[in-house]
Design a protein around this motif. Structure first.
Motif, mmCIF file in Angstrom:
data_model
loop_
_atom_site.group_PDB
_atom_site.id
_atom_site.type_symbol
_atom_site.label_atom_id
_atom_site.label_comp_id
_atom_site.label_asym_id
_atom_site.label_seq_id
_atom_site.Cartn_x
_atom_site.Cartn_y
_atom_site.Cartn_z
ATOM 1 N N ASN A 61 -44.136 23.318 11.822
ATOM 2 C CA ASN A 61 -44.002 24.759 12.020
ATOM 3 C C ASN A 61 -44.882 25.521 11.051
ATOM 4 N N LEU A 62 -44.800 25.069 9.768
ATOM 5 C CA LEU A 62 -45.595 25.729 8.736
ATOM 6 C C LEU A 62 -47.069 25.660 9.074
ATOM 7 N N ARG A 68 -51.852 29.927 12.956
ATOM 8 C CA ARG A 68 -51.764 31.225 13.637
ATOM 9 C C ARG A 68 -52.303 32.323 12.728
ATOM 10 N N LEU A 69 -51.866 32.289 11.458
ATOM 11 C CA LEU A 69 -52.316 33.298 10.497
ATOM 12 C C LEU A 69 -53.824 33.263 10.359
ATOM 13 N N LEU A 70 -54.332 32.037 10.276
ATOM 14 C CA LEU A 70 -55.775 31.871 10.107
ATOM 15 C C LEU A 70 -56.505 32.462 11.310
ATOM 16 N N GLU A 76 -59.121 39.311 13.208
ATOM 17 C CA GLU A 76 -59.191 40.613 12.538
ATOM 18 C C GLU A 76 -60.576 40.834 11.923
ATOM 19 N N ARG A 77 -61.058 39.754 11.302
ATOM 20 C CA ARG A 77 -62.383 39.849 10.666
ATOM 21 C C ARG A 77 -63.437 40.169 11.730
ATOM 22 N N ASP A 78 -63.321 39.417 12.871
ATOM 23 C CA ASP A 78 -64.294 39.651 13.942
ATOM 24 C C ASP A 78 -64.225 41.102 14.416
ATOM 25 N N GLU A 79 -62.967 41.544 14.548
ATOM 26 C CA GLU A 79 -62.750 42.925 15.014
ATOM 27 C C GLU A 79 -63.434 43.902 14.065
#
Lengths: 165, 372
Positions: A61-62, A68-70, A76-79
């Motif tokens: 899960n971790l 998922r976070l990555l 987000e970075r791409d955005e």
């Protein structure tokens, strides 16, 4: 062999007593603690296995969370990069437009100024030409009008010209 | 690897025995009193071994003076006679087994005929036999002696108590047993997981574990003791196997579930007229046939095993004339070795089968049927 003659009641009784005694003693001092310890140990092993399983699941899960976070961070970075690029383009675009506008404004002002100057210059020229013409005409007229014929001739020719126009 | 080794050993033995035959044949066999060297005496000897005994005899021989010497030790005799309890050592019978030695205990006279103790009728001094060699003026007494079989049971019980209490104590030190416990633990687990659980069911097996474990190890150890040169034949005594079978019977009768009794006595789903017939059959099966099969199976297997091993060992004597002492010994040694190995397997197998069937019958009795 005579089985029923061989059957010894005494041996049967002794066996009964020994077996009962053995059953009682072993149950109390051996089987109970042994079976309890065995089931305890098995439960312990089962628990440990379950715990390990749980830990593995949690780990998975971790890891999934991390992934998922990555991914989210990457998205987000791409955005952000995309936005920045767009912003840059927009800024350049805006700047160009503004520059064009300013340039065309300047041009228009310049043209307007040139136009006014031209007009001013023309009217100036006109007035000067008019003055000059008047002076010349005055001089000519003074010259010419000293003699009546000539005056008439002049009027004539001028009228002639006027009709031609 | 092991097979190769054993083949090697067999070859060596065969060579040794056959090379000795050449000069060992002419053994001046002078007949001595009490020697076991004819088919009849061998038969009698085997029969004597299969029966219970009041002495612990290790071996016997005839010395040069022609006297029969017995090596072993006497065991206590405890008999309930018409005049009450009498106790004495079996040595008072002087190894006599045909009623010739009369032990006078004051008010009763006792004698031993074919491993059974008889009390002479009032006023008699000698045993009179009929033509079938049955005593006519004596009767059997209740014999609570520590016979060889009882001694064997006590020994087995002691071994079990020592071994398993040490295993039980071992768990206090750590979850994994050490020493003898390491051998015993898998056996306990085997009885629990392969015998009790599948046959009785997960819910109810725990209650019967002490009995199944006790019976399994009791029979197995006694079977194995029977294979040692000490010559026990405990599980070949019908009284012993009967007692074990009756134990199983009592356990599954007293633990029978409602369903069990209903299905036994008034079987649902069959015509009413057939139900009493079925009840009789089922009752006979559970009360007579099943325990009887248990007791006879164990008794017959062990008795047969002992008879055959002893018979094959007796080949050593019977074939002496043909193959010579060493040759006959070699043949009977190899065959006896082979049979003994099988008997080791049978010892386990019979203990397993007895326990397995006990568990199966208990499982049938405690089972609760799902009602539709």
């Amino acid at each position: 062999m005579d089985i029923f003659n061989d059957f010894s009641v005494g041996l049967f009784a002794m066996q009964l007593v020994i077996l009962l005694l053995l059953l009682f003693l072993l149950a109390k001092f051996a089987w109970k603690p042994i079976l309890n310890s065995l089931s305890e140990r098995e439960e312990g092993i089962q628990n440990a296995l379950d715990e390990a399983d749980n830990a593995r699941k949690e780990m998975q899960n971790l890891q999934a969370d991390n992934q998922r976070l990555l991914n989210e961070a990457r998205a987000e970075r791409d955005e952000m990069l995309k936005e920045a690029r767009e912003m840059k383009n927009k800024m350049i675009e805006d700047a160009k437009e503004e520059a064009n506008e300013a340039a065309s404004k300047l041009m228009a002002q310049a043209q307007a100024a040139i136009q006014t100057e031209k007009k001013a210059a023309i009217s100036d020229l006109k007035s000067q030409v008019a003055n000059l013409s008047i002076e010349i005409a005055e001089k000519v007229v003074r010259d010419e009008l000293s003699n009546k014929d000539k005056q008439e001739k002049l009027v004539e020719s001028m009228l002639g010209e006027a009709t031609l126009n | 690897m092991i097979a190769k080794k054993s083949i090697k050993i067999f070859t060596i033995l065969a060579v040794v025995f056959s090379s000795f035959t050449s000069y060992a044949t002419s053994d001046g066999s002078t007949e001595k009193e009490g020697q076991v060297n004819s088919p009849e005496s061998i038969n009698a000897y085997i029969k004597h071994h299969l029966a219970d005994s009041h002495d612990f005899a290790l071996y016997s021989y005839t010395n040069d003076a022609g006297e029969r010497k017995h090596v072993g030790f006497p065991l206590p005799v405890m008999v309930w006679t018409s005049k009450g309890l009498k106790t004495f050592m079996s040595s008072e019978f002087h190894h006599n087994d045909d009623g010739h030695v009369i032990v006078d205990k004051g008010d009763v006279k006792l004698t031993k005929i074919h491993s059974k103790i008889y009390e002479l009728n009032e006023g008699e001094t000698h045993v009179a036999f009929d033509d079938q060699h049955h005593a006519t003026n004596a009767h059997k007494v209740l014999d609570f002696s520590i016979t060889k079989s009882v001694f064997g049971m006590l020994l087995a019980g002691l071994l079990m108590l020592l071994g398993f209490s040490s295993l039980a104590r071992g768990y206090k030190k750590g979850a994994i047993p050490t020493g003898i416990g390491r051998v015993l633990e898998p056996l306990v687990l085997y009885v629990r997981d392969e015998i009790a659980r599948p046959n009785i069911g997960e819910k109810k097996y725990k209650k019967f574990m002490p009995y199944l474990l006790t019976v399994f190890f009791f029979i197995w150890i006694l079977n194995l003791l029977g294979l040692t040169p000490l010559g026990f034949n405990v599980t070949g005594q019908i009284a012993v196997t009967a007692c074990l079978a009756i134990f199983t019977l009592i356990i599954y009768i007293t633990n029978g579930s409602k369903d069990f009794w209903q299905h036994t006595l008034w079987m649902p789903g069959v015509p009413v007229l057939i139900r009493p017939v079925l009840a009789i059959l089922e009752l006979a099966g559970f009360i007579l046939i099943k325990p009887f099969s248990l007791l006879v199976r164990l008794f017959a297997n062990i008795t047969a095993g002992h008879s055959v091993v002893m018979g094959i060992a007796a080949l050593m004597i019977l074939l002496k004339a043909k193959f010579g002492t060493v040759g006959a010994t070699g043949i009977s040694f190899l065959l006896t070795l082979f049979l003994s190995v099988i008997e080791v397997l049978v010892a386990f197998l019979q203990a397993f089968i007895f326990t397995m069937l006990s568990a199966l019958f208990i499982g049938m009795a405690v089972e609760e049927h799902e009602h539709h």
